[in-house]
Design a protein around this motif. Structure first.
Motif, PDB file in Angstrom:
ATOM      1  N   GLU A   3       0.668  -1.236  -0.039  1.00 21.84           N
ATOM      2  CA  GLU A   3      -0.086   0.130   0.111  1.00 21.84           C
ATOM      3  C   GLU A   3       0.803   1.309  -0.077  1.00 21.84           C
ATOM      4  O   GLU A   3       0.524   2.219  -0.522  1.00 21.84           O
ATOM      5  N   THR A   4       2.043   1.213   0.686  1.00 18.24           N
ATOM      6  CA  THR A   4       3.032   2.534   0.709  1.00 18.24           C
ATOM      7  C   THR A   4       3.593   2.585  -0.893  1.00 18.24           C
ATOM      8  O   THR A   4       3.707   3.700  -1.157  1.00 18.24           O
ATOM      9  N   ILE A   5       3.859   1.604  -1.504  1.00 18.67           N
ATOM     10  CA  ILE A   5       4.632   1.692  -2.727  1.00 18.67           C
ATOM     11  C   ILE A   5       3.631   1.932  -3.811  1.00 18.67           C
ATOM     12  O   ILE A   5       4.053   2.647  -4.814  1.00 18.67           O
ATOM     13  N   LYS A   6       2.567   1.384  -3.791  1.00 17.57           N
ATOM     14  CA  LYS A   6       1.539   1.298  -4.893  1.00 17.57           C
ATOM     15  C   LYS A   6       1.113   2.628  -5.575  1.00 17.57           C
ATOM     16  O   LYS A   6       1.196   2.489  -6.688  1.00 17.57           O
ATOM     17  N   PRO A   7       1.194   3.590  -4.973  1.00 12.56           N
ATOM     18  CA  PRO A   7       0.860   4.950  -5.529  1.00 12.56           C
ATOM     19  C   PRO A   7       1.984   5.440  -6.427  1.00 12.56           C
ATOM     20  O   PRO A   7       1.678   6.686  -7.187  1.00 12.56           O
ATOM     21  N   HIS A   8       2.934   5.156  -6.348  1.00 12.42           N
ATOM     22  CA  HIS A   8       4.269   5.409  -6.975  1.00 12.42           C
ATOM     23  C   HIS A   8       4.828   4.746  -7.831  1.00 12.42           C
ATOM     24  O   HIS A   8       5.987   4.571  -8.416  1.00 12.42           O
ATOM     25  N   CYS A   9       3.860   3.678  -8.395  1.00 11.45           N
ATOM     26  CA  CYS A   9       4.146   2.747  -9.329  1.00 11.45           C
ATOM     27  C   CYS A   9       3.429   2.863 -10.680  1.00 11.45           C
ATOM     28  O   CYS A   9       2.602   1.751 -10.988  1.00 11.45           O
ATOM     29  N   PRO A  10       3.578   3.695 -11.333  1.00 14.60           N
ATOM     30  CA  PRO A  10       2.639   3.843 -12.595  1.00 14.60           C
ATOM     31  C   PRO A  10       3.277   2.865 -13.859  1.00 14.60           C
ATOM     32  O   PRO A  10       4.379   2.541 -13.808  1.00 14.60           O
ATOM     33  N   GLY A  11       2.386   2.807 -14.815  1.00 17.83           N
ATOM     34  CA  GLY A  11       3.003   2.158 -16.209  1.00 17.83           C
ATOM     35  C   GLY A  11       3.610   0.687 -15.936  1.00 17.83           C
ATOM     36  O   GLY A  11       3.062  -0.054 -15.328  1.00 17.83           O
ATOM     37  N   LYS A  12       4.362   0.349 -16.856  1.00 18.17           N
ATOM     38  CA  LYS A  12       5.004  -1.003 -16.884  1.00 18.17           C
ATOM     39  C   LYS A  12       6.169  -0.942 -15.846  1.00 18.17           C
ATOM     40  O   LYS A  12       7.118  -0.381 -15.739  1.00 18.17           O
ATOM     41  N   ILE A  20       9.260 -15.683  -4.250  1.00 16.93           N
ATOM     42  CA  ILE A  20       8.227 -16.336  -4.372  1.00 16.93           C
ATOM     43  C   ILE A  20       6.888 -15.715  -4.462  1.00 16.93           C
ATOM     44  O   ILE A  20       5.850 -16.177  -4.614  1.00 16.93           O
ATOM     45  N   GLY A  21       6.833 -14.326  -4.938  1.00 18.38           N
ATOM     46  CA  GLY A  21       6.008 -13.504  -5.201  1.00 18.38           C
ATOM     47  C   GLY A  21       5.124 -12.806  -4.171  1.00 18.38           C
ATOM     48  O   GLY A  21       3.882 -12.562  -4.435  1.00 18.38           O
ATOM     49  N   ASN A  22       5.666 -12.697  -3.084  1.00 15.12           N
ATOM     50  CA  ASN A  22       4.964 -12.023  -2.005  1.00 15.12           C
ATOM     51  C   ASN A  22       4.390 -10.825  -2.194  1.00 15.12           C
ATOM     52  O   ASN A  22       3.218 -10.291  -1.877  1.00 15.12           O
ATOM     53  N   PHE A  23       5.183  -9.597  -2.689  1.00 16.24           N
ATOM     54  CA  PHE A  23       4.868  -8.487  -3.343  1.00 16.24           C
ATOM     55  C   PHE A  23       4.018  -8.530  -4.820  1.00 16.24           C
ATOM     56  O   PHE A  23       3.193  -7.894  -4.987  1.00 16.24           O
ATOM     57  N   SER A  24       4.489  -9.424  -5.796  1.00 21.83           N
ATOM     58  CA  SER A  24       4.154  -9.534  -6.913  1.00 21.83           C
ATOM     59  C   SER A  24       2.519  -9.837  -6.842  1.00 21.83           C
ATOM     60  O   SER A  24       1.828  -9.257  -7.827  1.00 21.83           O
ATOM     61  N   GLU A  25       2.051 -10.586  -6.189  1.00 15.14           N
ATOM     62  CA  GLU A  25       0.772 -11.121  -5.796  1.00 15.14           C
ATOM     63  C   GLU A  25      -0.159 -10.047  -6.006  1.00 15.14           C
ATOM     64  O   GLU A  25      -1.197  -9.919  -6.343  1.00 15.14           O
ATOM     65  N   HIS A  26       0.249  -9.029  -4.920  1.00 17.02           N
ATOM     66  CA  HIS A  26      -0.732  -7.803  -4.654  1.00 17.02           C
ATOM     67  C   HIS A  26      -0.687  -7.013  -6.175  1.00 17.02           C
ATOM     68  O   HIS A  26      -1.881  -6.841  -6.542  1.00 17.02           O
ATOM     69  N   PHE A  27       0.275  -6.889  -6.771  1.00 17.27           N
ATOM     70  CA  PHE A  27       0.300  -6.061  -8.070  1.00 17.27           C
ATOM     71  C   PHE A  27      -0.462  -6.803  -9.132  1.00 17.27           C
ATOM     72  O   PHE A  27      -1.305  -6.129  -9.933  1.00 17.27           O
ATOM     73  N   ALA A  77      12.696  -2.848  -5.855  1.00 21.93           N
ATOM     74  CA  ALA A  77      13.397  -3.997  -5.512  1.00 21.93           C
ATOM     75  C   ALA A  77      13.378  -3.958  -3.854  1.00 21.93           C
ATOM     76  O   ALA A  77      14.132  -3.440  -3.502  1.00 21.93           O
ATOM     77  N   LEU A  78      12.180  -4.411  -3.239  1.00 23.10           N
ATOM     78  CA  LEU A  78      11.938  -4.517  -2.104  1.00 23.10           C
ATOM     79  C   LEU A  78      12.731  -5.629  -1.168  1.00 23.10           C
ATOM     80  O   LEU A  78      12.876  -6.743  -1.622  1.00 23.10           O
ATOM     81  N   ASN A  79      13.367  -5.488  -0.012  1.00 20.80           N
ATOM     82  CA  ASN A  79      14.186  -6.307   0.574  1.00 20.80           C
ATOM     83  C   ASN A  79      15.426  -7.039  -0.207  1.00 20.80           C
ATOM     84  O   ASN A  79      15.602  -8.159  -0.228  1.00 20.80           O
TER      85      ASN A  79
END
Length: 101
Positions: A3-12, A20-27, A77-79
């Motif tokens: 939720e913190t980074i989502k607003p800063h992730c436009p486009g491709k 294993i896709g812990n963050f990928s899953e949300h996107f 590139a989180l963690n």
């Protein structure tokens, strides 16, 4: 964290170190145009089971990847960065993969 980074992730988007896709899953769930990447190809079996169709790349971010230059609007590139020995080179290469670079 999503939720913190989502607003800063436009486009491709390119995710460095998808694991294993812990963050990928949300996107993916929210319909973002995201490419997953990891230096360790053994994660692809796990990701393929979790997500039916997803763009993916296996590469070392400390090496210049000409194929990916200028292809992304957002890279995260989180963690991950803290585990990369040559983190300056990794960030420099990520910058080259951004469209505005």
């Amino acid at each position: 964290m999503y939720e913190t980074i989502k607003p800063h992730c436009p486009g491709k988007i390119l995710e460095i170190g998808s694991g294993i896709g812990n963050f990928s899953e949300h996107f993916i769930k929210d319909g973002y145009n995201i490419t997953l990447s990891d230096i360790r190809p053994h994660y692809w079996d796990i990701l393929a089971q979790k997500f039916k169709v997803v763009d993916r790349e296996t590469f070392d971010v400390t090496e210049d990847n000409r194929k990916l230059r200028g292809k992304f609007n957002t890279i995260f590139a989180l963690n991950v960065i803290e585990y990369i020995k040559n983190d300056r080179k990794a960030v420099e290469n990520m910058r080259k993969m951004l469209q505005s670079a």
